[in-house]
Motif scaffolding. Structure first.
Motif, PDB file in Angstrom:
ATOM      1  N   ALA A  81       0.827  -1.208   0.000  1.00 27.54           N
ATOM      2  CA  ALA A  81       0.000   0.000   0.000  1.00 27.54           C
ATOM      3  C   ALA A  81       0.859   1.256   0.000  1.00 27.54           C
ATOM      4  CB  ALA A  81      -0.924  -0.003   1.222  1.00 27.54           C
ATOM      5  N   GLU A  82       1.966   1.217   0.715  1.00 26.61           N
ATOM      6  CA  GLU A  82       2.877   2.361   0.743  1.00 26.61           C
ATOM      7  C   GLU A  82       3.497   2.602  -0.626  1.00 26.61           C
ATOM      8  OE1 GLU A  82       4.775   5.511   2.796  1.00 26.61           O
ATOM      9  OE2 GLU A  82       3.174   4.150   3.436  1.00 26.61           O
ATOM     10  N   ALA A  83       3.830   1.519  -1.320  1.00 26.36           N
ATOM     11  CA  ALA A  83       4.400   1.648  -2.665  1.00 26.36           C
ATOM     12  C   ALA A  83       3.373   2.255  -3.629  1.00 26.36           C
ATOM     13  CB  ALA A  83       4.861   0.281  -3.166  1.00 26.36           C
ATOM     14  N   HIS A  84       2.121   1.833  -3.511  1.00 25.79           N
ATOM     15  CA  HIS A  84       1.057   2.377  -4.368  1.00 25.79           C
ATOM     16  C   HIS A  84       0.821   3.861  -4.052  1.00 25.79           C
ATOM     17  CE1 HIS A  84      -0.897  -1.809  -5.235  1.00 25.79           C
ATOM     18  NE2 HIS A  84       0.335  -1.690  -5.717  1.00 25.79           N
ATOM     19  N   LYS A  85       0.856   4.209  -2.777  1.00 27.83           N
ATOM     20  CA  LYS A  85       0.649   5.597  -2.364  1.00 27.83           C
ATOM     21  C   LYS A  85       1.740   6.491  -2.944  1.00 27.83           C
ATOM     22  CE  LYS A  85       0.233   8.375   1.859  1.00 27.83           C
ATOM     23  NZ  LYS A  85       0.260   8.327   3.360  1.00 27.83           N
ATOM     24  N   ARG A  86       2.961   5.998  -2.895  1.00 25.03           N
ATOM     25  CA  ARG A  86       4.085   6.766  -3.448  1.00 25.03           C
ATOM     26  C   ARG A  86       3.928   6.940  -4.959  1.00 25.03           C
ATOM     27  NH1 ARG A  86       9.381   4.872  -5.021  1.00 25.03           N
ATOM     28  NH2 ARG A  86      10.928   6.544  -4.904  1.00 25.03           N
ATOM     29  N   LEU A  87       3.457   5.886  -5.618  1.00 32.68           N
ATOM     30  CA  LEU A  87       3.260   5.936  -7.070  1.00 32.68           C
ATOM     31  C   LEU A  87       2.177   6.950  -7.435  1.00 32.68           C
ATOM     32  CD1 LEU A  87       4.459   4.369  -9.521  1.00 32.68           C
ATOM     33  CD2 LEU A  87       2.423   2.932  -9.441  1.00 32.68           C
ATOM     34  N   GLU A  88       1.079   6.944  -6.686  1.00 35.29           N
ATOM     35  CA  GLU A  88      -0.013   7.886  -6.937  1.00 35.29           C
ATOM     36  C   GLU A  88       0.451   9.327  -6.741  1.00 35.29           C
ATOM     37  OE1 GLU A  88      -2.919   6.591  -4.177  1.00 35.29           O
ATOM     38  OE2 GLU A  88      -3.661   4.939  -5.426  1.00 35.29           O
ATOM     39  N   LYS A  89       1.269   9.564  -5.740  1.00 35.05           N
ATOM     40  CA  LYS A  89       1.770  10.908  -5.463  1.00 35.05           C
ATOM     41  C   LYS A  89       2.666  11.403  -6.592  1.00 35.05           C
ATOM     42  CE  LYS A  89       4.267  13.553  -1.955  1.00 35.05           C
ATOM     43  NZ  LYS A  89       4.960  13.491  -0.636  1.00 35.05           N
ATOM     44  N   ASN A  90       3.499  10.511  -7.103  1.00 41.03           N
ATOM     45  CA  ASN A  90       4.454  10.895  -8.147  1.00 41.03           C
ATOM     46  C   ASN A  90       3.797  11.034  -9.520  1.00 41.03           C
ATOM     47  OD1 ASN A  90       6.531  10.942  -6.307  1.00 41.03           O
ATOM     48  ND2 ASN A  90       7.216   8.853  -6.750  1.00 41.03           N
ATOM     49  N   PHE A  91       2.640  10.387  -9.693  1.00 42.86           N
ATOM     50  CA  PHE A  91       1.987  10.419 -11.011  1.00 42.86           C
ATOM     51  C   PHE A  91       0.553  10.937 -10.904  1.00 42.86           C
ATOM     52  CE2 PHE A  91       5.385   7.323 -11.340  1.00 42.86           C
ATOM     53  CZ  PHE A  91       5.988   7.676 -12.535  1.00 42.86           C
ATOM     54  N   THR A  92       0.398  12.033 -10.174  1.00 39.15           N
ATOM     55  CA  THR A  92      -0.918  12.661 -10.024  1.00 39.15           C
ATOM     56  C   THR A  92      -1.469  13.074 -11.396  1.00 39.15           C
ATOM     57  OG1 THR A  92      -0.278  13.523  -7.863  1.00 39.15           O
ATOM     58  CG2 THR A  92      -2.195  14.540  -8.927  1.00 39.15           C
ATOM     59  N   GLY A  93      -2.702  12.691 -11.681  1.00 41.69           N
ATOM     60  CA  GLY A  93      -3.327  13.050 -12.943  1.00 41.69           C
ATOM     61  C   GLY A  93      -2.996  12.123 -14.092  1.00 41.69           C
ATOM     62  N   ALA A  94      -2.267  11.059 -13.819  1.00 42.09           N
ATOM     63  CA  ALA A  94      -1.909  10.117 -14.882  1.00 42.09           C
ATOM     64  C   ALA A  94      -3.138   9.336 -15.324  1.00 42.09           C
ATOM     65  CB  ALA A  94      -0.832   9.145 -14.384  1.00 42.09           C
ATOM     66  N   ASN A  95      -3.079   8.811 -16.535  1.00 40.91           N
ATOM     67  CA  ASN A  95      -4.156   7.969 -17.069  1.00 40.91           C
ATOM     68  C   ASN A  95      -4.412   6.812 -16.092  1.00 40.91           C
ATOM     69  OD1 ASN A  95      -5.183   5.552 -18.551  1.00 40.91           O
ATOM     70  ND2 ASN A  95      -5.335   7.065 -20.205  1.00 40.91           N
ATOM     71  N   PRO A  96      -5.677   6.629 -15.665  1.00 37.51           N
ATOM     72  CA  PRO A  96      -5.979   5.576 -14.690  1.00 37.51           C
ATOM     73  C   PRO A  96      -5.510   4.184 -15.130  1.00 37.51           C
ATOM     74  CG  PRO A  96      -7.860   7.025 -14.956  1.00 37.51           C
ATOM     75  CD  PRO A  96      -6.882   7.416 -16.013  1.00 37.51           C
ATOM     76  N   ASP A  97      -5.635   3.890 -16.415  1.00 36.03           N
ATOM     77  CA  ASP A  97      -5.199   2.573 -16.895  1.00 36.03           C
ATOM     78  C   ASP A  97      -3.685   2.416 -16.753  1.00 36.03           C
ATOM     79  OD1 ASP A  97      -7.786   1.888 -17.527  1.00 36.03           O
ATOM     80  OD2 ASP A  97      -7.639   2.576 -19.609  1.00 36.03           O
ATOM     81  N   LEU A  98      -2.956   3.495 -17.104  1.00 34.77           N
ATOM     82  CA  LEU A  98      -1.487   3.445 -16.967  1.00 34.77           C
ATOM     83  C   LEU A  98      -1.084   3.343 -15.494  1.00 34.77           C
ATOM     84  CD1 LEU A  98      -0.335   6.108 -19.603  1.00 34.77           C
ATOM     85  CD2 LEU A  98      -0.209   3.606 -19.780  1.00 34.77           C
ATOM     86  N   LEU A  99      -1.835   4.059 -14.641  1.00 33.90           N
ATOM     87  CA  LEU A  99      -1.548   4.000 -13.208  1.00 33.90           C
ATOM     88  C   LEU A  99      -1.790   2.592 -12.668  1.00 33.90           C
ATOM     89  CD1 LEU A  99      -0.696   5.568 -10.701  1.00 33.90           C
ATOM     90  CD2 LEU A  99      -3.110   6.163 -10.335  1.00 33.90           C
ATOM     91  N   ALA A 100      -2.851   1.951 -13.162  1.00 34.86           N
ATOM     92  CA  ALA A 100      -3.153   0.581 -12.736  1.00 34.86           C
ATOM     93  C   ALA A 100      -2.036  -0.368 -13.151  1.00 34.86           C
ATOM     94  CB  ALA A 100      -4.484   0.132 -13.328  1.00 34.86           C
ATOM     95  N   ILE A 101      -1.508  -0.173 -14.362  1.00 31.42           N
ATOM     96  CA  ILE A 101      -0.388  -1.004 -14.827  1.00 31.42           C
ATOM     97  C   ILE A 101       0.839  -0.757 -13.951  1.00 31.42           C
ATOM     98  CG2 ILE A 101       1.228  -1.368 -16.731  1.00 31.42           C
ATOM     99  CD1 ILE A 101      -1.078  -0.692 -18.659  1.00 31.42           C
ATOM    100  N   GLY A 102       1.075   0.536 -13.624  1.00 31.56           N
ATOM    101  CA  GLY A 102       2.206   0.880 -12.760  1.00 31.56           C
ATOM    102  C   GLY A 102       2.086   0.233 -11.391  1.00 31.56           C
ATOM    103  N   LYS A 103       0.863   0.243 -10.838  1.00 27.49           N
ATOM    104  CA  LYS A 103       0.646  -0.382  -9.525  1.00 27.49           C
ATOM    105  C   LYS A 103       0.883  -1.888  -9.587  1.00 27.49           C
ATOM    106  CE  LYS A 103      -2.605   2.865  -7.395  1.00 27.49           C
ATOM    107  NZ  LYS A 103      -3.950   3.033  -6.803  1.00 27.49           N
ATOM    108  N   SER A 104       0.451  -2.498 -10.680  1.00 31.07           N
ATOM    109  CA  SER A 104       0.650  -3.940 -10.838  1.00 31.07           C
ATOM    110  C   SER A 104       2.138  -4.282 -10.856  1.00 31.07           C
ATOM    111  CB  SER A 104      -0.019  -4.418 -12.126  1.00 31.07           C
ATOM    112  OG  SER A 104       0.212  -5.795 -12.330  1.00 31.07           O
ATOM    113  N   LYS A 105       2.907  -3.482 -11.601  1.00 26.82           N
ATOM    114  CA  LYS A 105       4.351  -3.714 -11.653  1.00 26.82           C
ATOM    115  C   LYS A 105       5.004  -3.428 -10.296  1.00 26.82           C
ATOM    116  CE  LYS A 105       5.028  -2.960 -16.611  1.00 26.82           C
ATOM    117  NZ  LYS A 105       5.724  -2.167 -17.654  1.00 26.82           N
ATOM    118  N   ALA A 106       4.511  -2.377  -9.619  1.00 26.84           N
ATOM    119  CA  ALA A 106       5.039  -2.054  -8.288  1.00 26.84           C
ATOM    120  C   ALA A 106       4.785  -3.200  -7.320  1.00 26.84           C
ATOM    121  CB  ALA A 106       4.400  -0.768  -7.778  1.00 26.84           C
ATOM    122  N   SER A 107       3.599  -3.799  -7.406  1.00 21.53           N
ATOM    123  CA  SER A 107       3.267  -4.935  -6.534  1.00 21.53           C
ATOM    124  C   SER A 107       4.213  -6.100  -6.788  1.00 21.53           C
ATOM    125  CB  SER A 107       1.825  -5.374  -6.762  1.00 21.53           C
ATOM    126  OG  SER A 107       0.922  -4.373  -6.367  1.00 21.53           O
TER     127      SER A 107
END
Length: 284
Positions: A81-107
């Motif tokens: 959850a901390e990794a996802h939070k950091r990702l959301e902070k760094n990519f505010t306003g990013a395409n939701p689909d791209l953010l979801a892919i980023g979260k998957s890779k972060a996980s």
């Protein structure tokens, strides 16, 4: 936990590369390190050889009688959850689909990192000691029901510096040490100045409080890779205590080992009016 151990833990917990409290923690440890430390052992050939060769045996905690020894807790979900939070902070306003892919890779990265962290125990070798050579429970549990022996080491002798450096007090607790905050920093790439180097050591010194009677100190060696258990050189013992149930021939064998090395041999006796043991010089 005694007050000084609480402060010792706080120092190591709050110590980072940019704000080290290690010297303070080590000074605290040095102040409370006993003058002598004791190693209870069964009477076996390899243990006699260690006494004769001035070595101790460093072994994996996986082989200890307590399955929780050197275990620690990590909340995988919290770290992820901390990794996802950091990702959301760094990519505010990013395409939701791209953010979801980023979260998957972060996980995926988090799971790989956590898997490596949980194997850290395999890199450690430990040897355990006690503060008291007259403990009934220690003689019964670790010295073959009083048929074994107990070695005394002088921690104030000049040759004991490395011994003292690797020696840590055991901290008794209700639950395993929580490494989640440390794992979050590691997985999320905290700056080197903010990273705590001592988290894993704290995990190794925490133990279930039911073992408090052991009054344990332990030598801890952390290796760069997985290696077999091995000998480690220590100063010559100062005294050897032989158990009250040890056969006379074995007591004499210990005297034959110890006399040329200048090690005093004492034998344990049972008090007649209390549940206590006391040592006397072995003279037969």
């Amino acid at each position: 936990m005694s007050n000084w151990k609480e402060e010792f833990v706080k120092c190591l917990e709050g110590s980072t590369s940019g704000h080290s409290q290690l010297e303070k923690a080590l000074a605290m440890k040095a102040e409370h390190t006993p003058k002598h430390i004791y190693r209870y052992q069964p009477d076996r050939d390899n243990r006699r050889n260690s006494l004769e060769n001035n070595t101790i045996w460093l072994s994996s905690p996986e082989k200890y009688n307590d399955p929780y020894d050197c275990e620690f807790m990590i909340s995988d979900a919290s770290v992820e959850a901390e990794a996802h939070k950091r990702l959301e902070k760094n990519f505010t306003g990013a395409n939701p689909d791209l953010l979801a892919i980023g979260k998957s890779k972060a996980s995926q990265v988090v799971n790989e990192k956590l898997s490596e962290i949980k194997k850290w125990k395999q890199l450690c070798k430990v040897c355990c000691f006690n503060e008291d050579p007259t403990s009934l429970l220690m003689w019964g549990h670790y010295a073959d029901n009083h048929r074994g022996f107990c070695i005394e080491y002088d921690l104030e002798c000049p040759k004991a510096a490395q011994f003292r450096h690797k020696l840590y007090p055991v901290v008794y607790s209700d639950k395993p040490y929580d490494l989640t905050p440390w794992a979050k920093c590691l997985v999320n790439g905290s700056s080197s100045d903010a990273f705590n180097l001592h988290g894993p050591i704290l995990a190794l010194v925490h133990k279930f409080k039911g073992w408090e009677y052991e009054r344990e100190w332990r030598v801890i060696s952390v290796l760069p890779g997985i290696e077999p258990d091995h000998d480690w050189t220590v100063p010559t013992a100062t005294r050897v205590f032989v158990g009250s149930k040890m056969e006379m021939a074995n007591k004499q064998a210990f005297r034959a080992i110890c006399k040329p090395k200048g090690i005093e041999v004492l034998e344990m006796h049972r008090a007649g009016d209390s549940f206590k043991l006391f040592p006397l010089p072995f003279s037969q």
